[in-house]
Design a protein around this motif. Sequence first.
Motif, PDB file in Angstrom:
ATOM      1  N   ASN A  98       0.813  -1.214   0.000  1.00 48.85           N
ATOM      2  CA  ASN A  98       0.000   0.000   0.000  1.00 48.85           C
ATOM      3  C   ASN A  98       0.852   1.272   0.000  1.00 48.85           C
ATOM      4  O   ASN A  98       0.380   2.354  -0.345  1.00 48.85           O
ATOM      5  N   ASP A  99       2.113   1.139   0.394  1.00 53.57           N
ATOM      6  CA  ASP A  99       3.016   2.301   0.401  1.00 53.57           C
ATOM      7  C   ASP A  99       3.363   2.772  -1.004  1.00 53.57           C
ATOM      8  O   ASP A  99       3.860   3.888  -1.175  1.00 53.57           O
ATOM      9  N   LEU A 100       3.138   1.941  -2.011  1.00 54.00           N
ATOM     10  CA  LEU A 100       3.568   2.250  -3.376  1.00 54.00           C
ATOM     11  C   LEU A 100       2.529   3.111  -4.083  1.00 54.00           C
ATOM     12  O   LEU A 100       1.369   2.729  -4.215  1.00 54.00           O
ATOM     13  N   ASN A 101       2.946   4.276  -4.548  1.00 54.92           N
ATOM     14  CA  ASN A 101       2.078   5.189  -5.288  1.00 54.92           C
ATOM     15  C   ASN A 101       2.544   5.207  -6.739  1.00 54.92           C
ATOM     16  O   ASN A 101       3.634   5.678  -7.041  1.00 54.92           O
ATOM     17  N   GLY A 102       1.721   4.705  -7.632  1.00 55.47           N
ATOM     18  CA  GLY A 102       2.114   4.711  -9.031  1.00 55.47           C
ATOM     19  C   GLY A 102       1.332   3.704  -9.841  1.00 55.47           C
ATOM     20  O   GLY A 102       0.333   3.130  -9.403  1.00 55.47           O
ATOM     21  N   MET A 103       1.809   3.493 -11.064  1.00 51.62           N
ATOM     22  CA  MET A 103       1.253   2.446 -11.923  1.00 51.62           C
ATOM     23  C   MET A 103       2.365   1.417 -12.096  1.00 51.62           C
ATOM     24  O   MET A 103       3.473   1.755 -12.510  1.00 51.62           O
ATOM     25  N   PHE A 104       2.074   0.166 -11.758  1.00 50.66           N
ATOM     26  CA  PHE A 104       3.165  -0.804 -11.769  1.00 50.66           C
ATOM     27  C   PHE A 104       2.656  -2.234 -11.852  1.00 50.66           C
ATOM     28  O   PHE A 104       1.528  -2.556 -11.471  1.00 50.66           O
ATOM     29  N   ALA A 105       3.508  -3.082 -12.388  1.00 54.98           N
ATOM     30  CA  ALA A 105       3.380  -4.531 -12.288  1.00 54.98           C
ATOM     31  C   ALA A 105       4.811  -5.040 -12.155  1.00 54.98           C
ATOM     32  O   ALA A 105       5.713  -4.555 -12.846  1.00 54.98           O
ATOM     33  N   PHE A 106       5.037  -5.988 -11.258  1.00 54.02           N
ATOM     34  CA  PHE A 106       6.401  -6.464 -11.056  1.00 54.02           C
ATOM     35  C   PHE A 106       6.398  -7.952 -10.700  1.00 54.02           C
ATOM     36  O   PHE A 106       5.383  -8.512 -10.260  1.00 54.02           O
ATOM     37  N   SER A 107       7.553  -8.567 -10.918  1.00 55.08           N
ATOM     38  CA  SER A 107       7.805  -9.911 -10.402  1.00 55.08           C
ATOM     39  C   SER A 107       9.107  -9.846  -9.614  1.00 55.08           C
ATOM     40  O   SER A 107      10.139  -9.384 -10.132  1.00 55.08           O
ATOM     41  N   PHE A 108       9.047 -10.280  -8.366  1.00 52.84           N
ATOM     42  CA  PHE A 108      10.187 -10.173  -7.456  1.00 52.84           C
ATOM     43  C   PHE A 108      10.474 -11.546  -6.860  1.00 52.84           C
ATOM     44  O   PHE A 108       9.549 -12.242  -6.397  1.00 52.84           O
ATOM     45  N   TYR A 109      11.748 -11.935  -6.884  1.00 53.16           N
ATOM     46  CA  TYR A 109      12.144 -13.191  -6.246  1.00 53.16           C
ATOM     47  C   TYR A 109      12.934 -12.893  -4.986  1.00 53.16           C
ATOM     48  O   TYR A 109      13.948 -12.189  -5.018  1.00 53.16           O
ATOM     49  N   ASN A 110      12.443 -13.405  -3.853  1.00 49.51           N
ATOM     50  CA  ASN A 110      13.110 -13.250  -2.572  1.00 49.51           C
ATOM     51  C   ASN A 110      13.921 -14.519  -2.309  1.00 49.51           C
ATOM     52  O   ASN A 110      13.353 -15.584  -2.052  1.00 49.51           O
ATOM     53  N   SER A 111      15.250 -14.403  -2.412  1.00 48.37           N
ATOM     54  CA  SER A 111      16.102 -15.595  -2.303  1.00 48.37           C
ATOM     55  C   SER A 111      16.168 -16.139  -0.876  1.00 48.37           C
ATOM     56  O   SER A 111      16.270 -17.349  -0.670  1.00 48.37           O
ATOM     57  N   LYS A 112      16.093 -15.259   0.108  1.00 48.07           N
ATOM     58  CA  LYS A 112      16.199 -15.691   1.501  1.00 48.07           C
ATOM     59  C   LYS A 112      14.998 -16.550   1.897  1.00 48.07           C
ATOM     60  O   LYS A 112      15.127 -17.584   2.570  1.00 48.07           O
ATOM     61  N   LYS A 113      13.800 -16.131   1.467  1.00 47.13           N
ATOM     62  CA  LYS A 113      12.583 -16.852   1.826  1.00 47.13           C
ATOM     63  C   LYS A 113      12.078 -17.737   0.688  1.00 47.13           C
ATOM     64  O   LYS A 113      11.074 -18.430   0.837  1.00 47.13           O
ATOM     65  N   ASN A 114      12.769 -17.687  -0.441  1.00 46.20           N
ATOM     66  CA  ASN A 114      12.488 -18.551  -1.589  1.00 46.20           C
ATOM     67  C   ASN A 114      11.027 -18.464  -2.052  1.00 46.20           C
ATOM     68  O   ASN A 114      10.295 -19.455  -2.088  1.00 46.20           O
ATOM     69  N   TYR A 115      10.599 -17.254  -2.398  1.00 46.80           N
ATOM     70  CA  TYR A 115       9.267 -17.120  -2.987  1.00 46.80           C
ATOM     71  C   TYR A 115       9.299 -16.096  -4.128  1.00 46.80           C
ATOM     72  O   TYR A 115      10.147 -15.215  -4.174  1.00 46.80           O
ATOM     73  N   LEU A 116       8.338 -16.243  -5.035  1.00 49.67           N
ATOM     74  CA  LEU A 116       8.099 -15.279  -6.107  1.00 49.67           C
ATOM     75  C   LEU A 116       6.888 -14.436  -5.727  1.00 49.67           C
ATOM     76  O   LEU A 116       5.903 -14.948  -5.181  1.00 49.67           O
ATOM     77  N   LEU A 117       6.962 -13.158  -6.042  1.00 53.86           N
ATOM     78  CA  LEU A 117       5.860 -12.256  -5.742  1.00 53.86           C
ATOM     79  C   LEU A 117       5.518 -11.450  -6.988  1.00 53.86           C
ATOM     80  O   LEU A 117       6.371 -10.745  -7.533  1.00 53.86           O
ATOM     81  N   LEU A 118       4.279 -11.571  -7.459  1.00 48.83           N
ATOM     82  CA  LEU A 118       3.777 -10.715  -8.534  1.00 48.83           C
ATOM     83  C   LEU A 118       2.889  -9.652  -7.904  1.00 48.83           C
ATOM     84  O   LEU A 118       1.965  -9.985  -7.151  1.00 48.83           O
ATOM     85  N   GLY A 119       3.147  -8.390  -8.197  1.00 45.13           N
ATOM     86  CA  GLY A 119       2.350  -7.304  -7.634  1.00 45.13           C
ATOM     87  C   GLY A 119       1.784  -6.414  -8.717  1.00 45.13           C
ATOM     88  O   GLY A 119       2.408  -6.230  -9.767  1.00 45.13           O
ATOM     89  N   ARG A 120       0.615  -5.847  -8.450  1.00 43.17           N
ATOM     90  CA  ARG A 120      -0.031  -4.949  -9.407  1.00 43.17           C
ATOM     91  C   ARG A 120      -0.563  -3.723  -8.690  1.00 43.17           C
ATOM     92  O   ARG A 120      -0.987  -3.800  -7.528  1.00 43.17           O
ATOM     93  N   ASP A 121      -0.561  -2.579  -9.381  1.00 42.94           N
ATOM     94  CA  ASP A 121      -0.983  -1.327  -8.744  1.00 42.94           C
ATOM     95  C   ASP A 121      -2.452  -1.357  -8.343  1.00 42.94           C
ATOM     96  O   ASP A 121      -3.223  -2.228  -8.737  1.00 42.94           O
ATOM     97  N   LYS A 122      -2.841  -0.362  -7.563  1.00 41.98           N
ATOM     98  CA  LYS A 122      -4.142  -0.363  -6.901  1.00 41.98           C
ATOM     99  C   LYS A 122      -5.321  -0.313  -7.863  1.00 41.98           C
ATOM    100  O   LYS A 122      -6.410  -0.810  -7.554  1.00 41.98           O
ATOM    101  N   LEU A 123      -5.123   0.287  -9.033  1.00 40.69           N
ATOM    102  CA  LEU A 123      -6.216   0.419  -9.993  1.00 40.69           C
ATOM    103  C   LEU A 123      -6.063  -0.500 -11.189  1.00 40.69           C
ATOM    104  O   LEU A 123      -6.947  -0.550 -12.054  1.00 40.69           O
TER     105      LEU A 123
END
Length: 498
Positions: A113-138
């Motif tokens: 919720n802290d992110l203000n903008g238009m975005f889509a991302f894929s993030f890999y967290n190596s420490k916790k070994n997960y993939l995260l896809l995120g999309r903006d609020k609208l």
Amino acid sequence: MCGLVGFVSYKEEEELIKNLVNSIAHRGPDEQDYKIIKVGNQFIHFGSARLSVVGESTGRMPMVDSDNNMIVYNGELYDLHRLRNKISKNINSTSDTLHLFEYLKENNENNLNDLNGMFAFSFYNSKKNYLLLGRDKLGIKPIYYLESEEYPFFFSSEIKPLLNFSNRRVNMDTIHSYLAFGGFNRYTNLINDIKTVQPGSAIKWHNNNLQIINYYYPVKLQNENENNIESLLAEVIDDQLKADVSVDLLLSGGIDSGILAYLTKNKLKKNLRHFSVKFENKSFDESNTFQKLSKKLELDPIVFEIKNNDIPAIVNDALENMNSLVLDPSFIPTHFLSKKTSNYTKAVISGDGADEIFGGYEWYRAIKIKESFPFFDNGLVAKFLKFIFENNNSTNYLGIPEKINSFYKSNHDDPLIQTLIWQSSLQNINDEVIEIIYQNVNSYTDLFSNNSLQNLDMNFYMYTNIIPKIDIAGMANGLEIRPPYLDDRIIEFGRNIK
């Protein structure tokens, strides 16, 4: 602004990821690249096609650090100084990709919720070994995903790269819904096994298990200009004009883009280039409005004309570059304008979204008339008005006859249902269509506590028509279209208007 694509497989597939990146190169013509990292018995492939607008030298993707954390990202984040306060690391860069990367490493998926903008991302967290896809609020920026036996997880900015790995079974309920609403709403998928990350949500993929996270909840933003829309909008525009390349303006001559032109010229003292489209066919042409505005503000717009003889070729070109279905006919001139404008600049601001935030559509007026003058419900009045205007020769878009037809086609006891019928492209609204509309109205998320009509438009008309139109038309031509009215700060202002 970029295109992103990636997948998880049980073997390294360099040629496949390279081909997938090439298939979305139109979204990011400046630079295409990919990275592959091995995690246990799986290989994670990330690909990016980059349109370099901010952080040209420090925002290259896929971005990987020494711990094998990795990100690909499509979009723009605004109000970066506020986000920077949420990051412990000192970032000496204008790159919003770098800011997002560091933020995701330090914060969990529930804090998006802290992110203000238009975005889509894929993030890999190596420490916790997960993939995260995120999309903006609208849902301004798209991202799709797919699970299969051969490839446990696939994602992309567009549907097309996923089709070869899909069962390609069309969801017929989605087609009915699409025709009812004029586009895909947030709850539907065209292909059964190709899903979309919903607006304001994220997908967490861990150990071959998928979790949906709804992170968006309205928050009160602290801003010294929160009671002054002119100063607030000027602040937002100034923020969205920040880039390592020039950011210009799409000027239609309407109120929304006209305000942007006025504020950039007179309040921010910035001389943007203004791009407009005119029609040889005068019944569609609105050039007189932006010409008057240009004269008043002493602008010098760059105007591209759509000539009658060129329309078949322009339509075909737009349809060939439509990577997802868009029923709104204004996609054609928007694609044409984006293609021409991309020869001059990489990024523009536009007036999209203001009607939803500030209640500017004709159906608001229609519902107000119905509330104030109940006799408009009378069938005799409907017949009388239609008789008066049935021989009207007006060729104006949404002239009086069209408005009256829309009003009586949509005349329903429930104003929310009436609004959605008005928006529908269907001429015959039967009980089946009404049922589809009811099901969707009952499921939309409450973003606007004070005004359910704006809430409805944000979740349906804007999401089905406006948002896909500007993303597809712009990115098909390597042009970033930024909508200042859809900044968090303006949305928060709009939420408090009754």
